[in-house]
Enzyme design. Structure first.
Site, short mmCIF file in Angstrom:
data_model
loop_
_atom_site.label_atom_id
_atom_site.label_comp_id
_atom_site.label_asym_id
_atom_site.label_seq_id
_atom_site.Cartn_x
_atom_site.Cartn_y
_atom_site.Cartn_z
N CYS A 115 16.85 12.47 -1.87
CA CYS A 115 17.50 11.70 -2.42
C CYS A 115 18.66 11.91 -3.38
CB CYS A 115 16.51 10.89 -3.38
SG CYS A 115 15.28 12.09 -4.10
N HIS A 120 18.48 7.77 -9.97
CA HIS A 120 18.96 9.41 -10.16
C HIS A 120 20.37 9.43 -10.52
CE1 HIS A 120 15.23 10.25 -8.21
NE2 HIS A 120 15.61 10.95 -7.16
N1 LIG Z 1 10.74 8.50 -3.44
C1 LIG Z 1 12.11 8.84 -3.24
O1 LIG Z 1 12.83 8.54 -4.14
C2 LIG Z 1 12.24 9.75 -1.63
C3 LIG Z 1 13.56 9.82 -1.49
C4 LIG Z 1 13.67 10.44 -0.27
C5 LIG Z 1 12.67 10.83 0.48
N2 LIG Z 1 11.33 10.59 0.08
C6 LIG Z 1 10.23 11.04 0.84
O2 LIG Z 1 9.57 9.95 1.43
C7 LIG Z 1 8.33 10.14 1.48
C8 LIG Z 1 7.43 9.13 1.06
O3 LIG Z 1 7.85 8.90 -0.54
P1 LIG Z 1 7.32 7.91 -1.40
O4 LIG Z 1 7.87 7.99 -2.69
O5 LIG Z 1 7.32 6.56 -0.76
O6 LIG Z 1 5.78 8.14 -1.23
P2 LIG Z 1 4.52 7.24 -1.79
O7 LIG Z 1 4.73 6.27 -2.68
O8 LIG Z 1 3.42 8.36 -2.42
O9 LIG Z 1 4.10 6.73 -0.40
C9 LIG Z 1 3.35 7.22 0.80
C10 LIG Z 1 3.16 6.78 1.72
O10 LIG Z 1 2.52 7.55 3.00
C11 LIG Z 1 1.37 6.78 3.35
N3 LIG Z 1 0.33 8.01 3.70
C12 LIG Z 1 -0.26 8.85 3.01
N4 LIG Z 1 -0.88 9.81 3.99
C13 LIG Z 1 -0.97 8.91 5.11
C14 LIG Z 1 -1.64 9.15 6.31
N5 LIG Z 1 -2.44 10.21 6.55
N6 LIG Z 1 -1.23 8.28 7.40
C15 LIG Z 1 -0.73 7.33 7.17
N7 LIG Z 1 0.12 7.13 6.23
C16 LIG Z 1 -0.20 7.80 4.94
C17 LIG Z 1 0.67 6.22 2.15
O11 LIG Z 1 0.09 5.17 2.77
P3 LIG Z 1 -1.57 5.04 1.92
O12 LIG Z 1 -1.19 3.90 0.85
O13 LIG Z 1 -2.39 4.29 3.16
O14 LIG Z 1 -2.23 6.01 1.56
C18 LIG Z 1 1.75 5.54 1.68
O15 LIG Z 1 2.20 4.31 2.32
C19 LIG Z 1 8.10 11.63 1.12
O16 LIG Z 1 8.11 12.58 1.99
C20 LIG Z 1 9.24 11.59 0.02
O17 LIG Z 1 9.47 13.07 -0.04
C21 LIG Z 1 10.97 9.93 -1.12
#
Ligand SMILES: NC(=O)c1ccc[n+]([C@@H]2O[C@H](COP(=O)([O-])OP(=O)(O)OC[C@H]3O[C@@H](n4cnc5c(N)ncnc54)[C@H](OP(=O)(O)O)[C@@H]3O)[C@@H](O)[C@H]2O)c1
Length: 343
Positions: A130, A242
């Protein structure tokens, strides 16, 4: 005719934004599927005026869709993206798993759209970190004008960069300070409420963190490996958005007025730069918005060709979900997704 789309990680901070942005950008969707882990089967997530019920990733047949927007962990993506790609669709992945793979394009559409063809190699496209995404949107037009020699960045990164658990921790600690008493940090290494934390990610042997290394590695892959970039990543108690204090040194002269004009014309950017109280953008105003905002553009008199600026964006949007949907649009425009292409 539209596309058959699956959002994997649909219950997460980024996944929910992906569904919003598919709608907001009117991406042509014929079918949409919300996918998460088994524990979320049947959980409802918003889709337009209605809801979608989540399905289990283990049970879903990915050969029935054209494009998969994936936003889970790096470990998950390393296991699932190749399997899903082999089943037919192109996976646009938000984790760090594939960003530096030479056979996977790392794309910010305003910066390096011509890397898109490489998507067909593994059927995976990577979305940058990000903090990198918003930075490169601002750096690319300046690099084209005066060739960047060195960049020094300090980030001010919101808790949503650590997902929905990060947002919960700030909320609970903030309430705790006033009402419930202190709570132990779990997501962040120290208390984040009413504090700032000067390190994001795991430490490397050289003293930088992996979040910091992502910023120079990804900038090198997308813009130019000759740009020297050093950064300190800092977590701040902001929910979404950010910010970055960016100092740039150029090989060629570029005065602040020229730079402001170039940034005003560049895609994906909005310059808000009045030299008066409030004449700049803060993360609060960037939340929910599409552009990368640039403020406080000024000459750095300590070097021959230097400029400082303030760069702000919604990390869940340009830093993740918006960029992913824009990649899907780019692939669609170039005929790289869809039943015919991948049959
Ligand atoms: N947040 C940011 O600003 C940002 C920016 C760029 C990239 N990212 C990247 O994007 C990714 C997700 O980030 P996030 O911030 O959205 O995280 P988050 O809010 O923790 O959400 C994680 C998601 O992954 C799912 N998940 C986890 N384990 C799983 C499994 N075994 N099978 C299927 N689904 C699963 C969760 O589903 P359940 O609810 O079913 O557990 C949830 O939908 C990460 O790799 C992060 O580094 C984030």
């Amino acid at each position: 005719m539209g596309y058959r789309v699956a959002v994997v990680g649909a219950t997460g901070a980024v996944g929910r934004e992906m569904l919003n942005i598919l709608e907001e950008l009117e991406f042509p969707v014929d079918e949409i599927h919300a996918i998460a882990s088994r524990k979320s089967i049947g959980v409802e997530v918003g889709w337009g005026a209605g809801v979608l019920k989540c399905k289990d990733v283990e049970q879903f047949d990915f050969s029935t869709v054209d494009v998969v927007l994936m936003s889970v962990s790096g470990a998950f993506s390393r296991e699932w993206a190749p399997k899903i790609g082999a089943a037919g669709p192109i996976v646009i992945d938000n984790s760090s798993a594939w960003r530096m793979d030479p056979d996977v394009p790392l794309i910010v559409p305003e910066v390096n759209p011509d890397h898109a063809e490489l998507a067909l190699k593994k059927h995976i496209v990577a979305n940058p970190n990000c903090s990198t995404a918003q930075l490169v949107v601002a750096l690319k037009p300046l690099h084209d004008a005066a060739r960047i020699k060195r960049v020094v960045v300090a980030t001010y990164q919101s808790v949503s960069g650590a997902g929905s658990k990060g947002m919960d921790e700030l909320w609970n600690q903030t309430k705790g300070v006033f009402v419930l008493g202190p709570s132990e940090p779990k997501v962040f290494p120290k208390q984040i409420a009413f504090n700032v934390i000067p390190a994001i990610g795991d430490f490397r042997d050289d003293g930088y963190t992996d979040e910091e290394a992502k910023m120079w590695n990804e900038t090198h892959k997308m813009i130019d490996p000759d740009i020297a970039l050093t950064v300190t990543c800092v977590r701040v108690p902001v929910m979404v958005g950010h910010s970055e204090a960016v100092n740039v040194e150029f090989h060629e002269p570029l005065d602040e007025d020229e730079a402001r004009d170039i940034l005003r014309e560049a895609p994906g950017l909005l310059v808000v730069d009045k030299r008066e109280a409030g004449g700049f953008i803060t993360p609060k105003e960037a939340q929910g918005e599409f552009p990368v905002y640039v403020s406080r553009i000024r000459r750095d008199p300590t070097v021959e060709n230097g400029l400082s600026m303030w760069v702000v964006a919604d990390n869940l949007r340009k830093g993740a979900a918006l960029n992913a949907v824009q990649i899907a649009e780019l692939l669609a425009e170039r005929g790289l997704i869809g039943r015919k292409v991948l049959a």
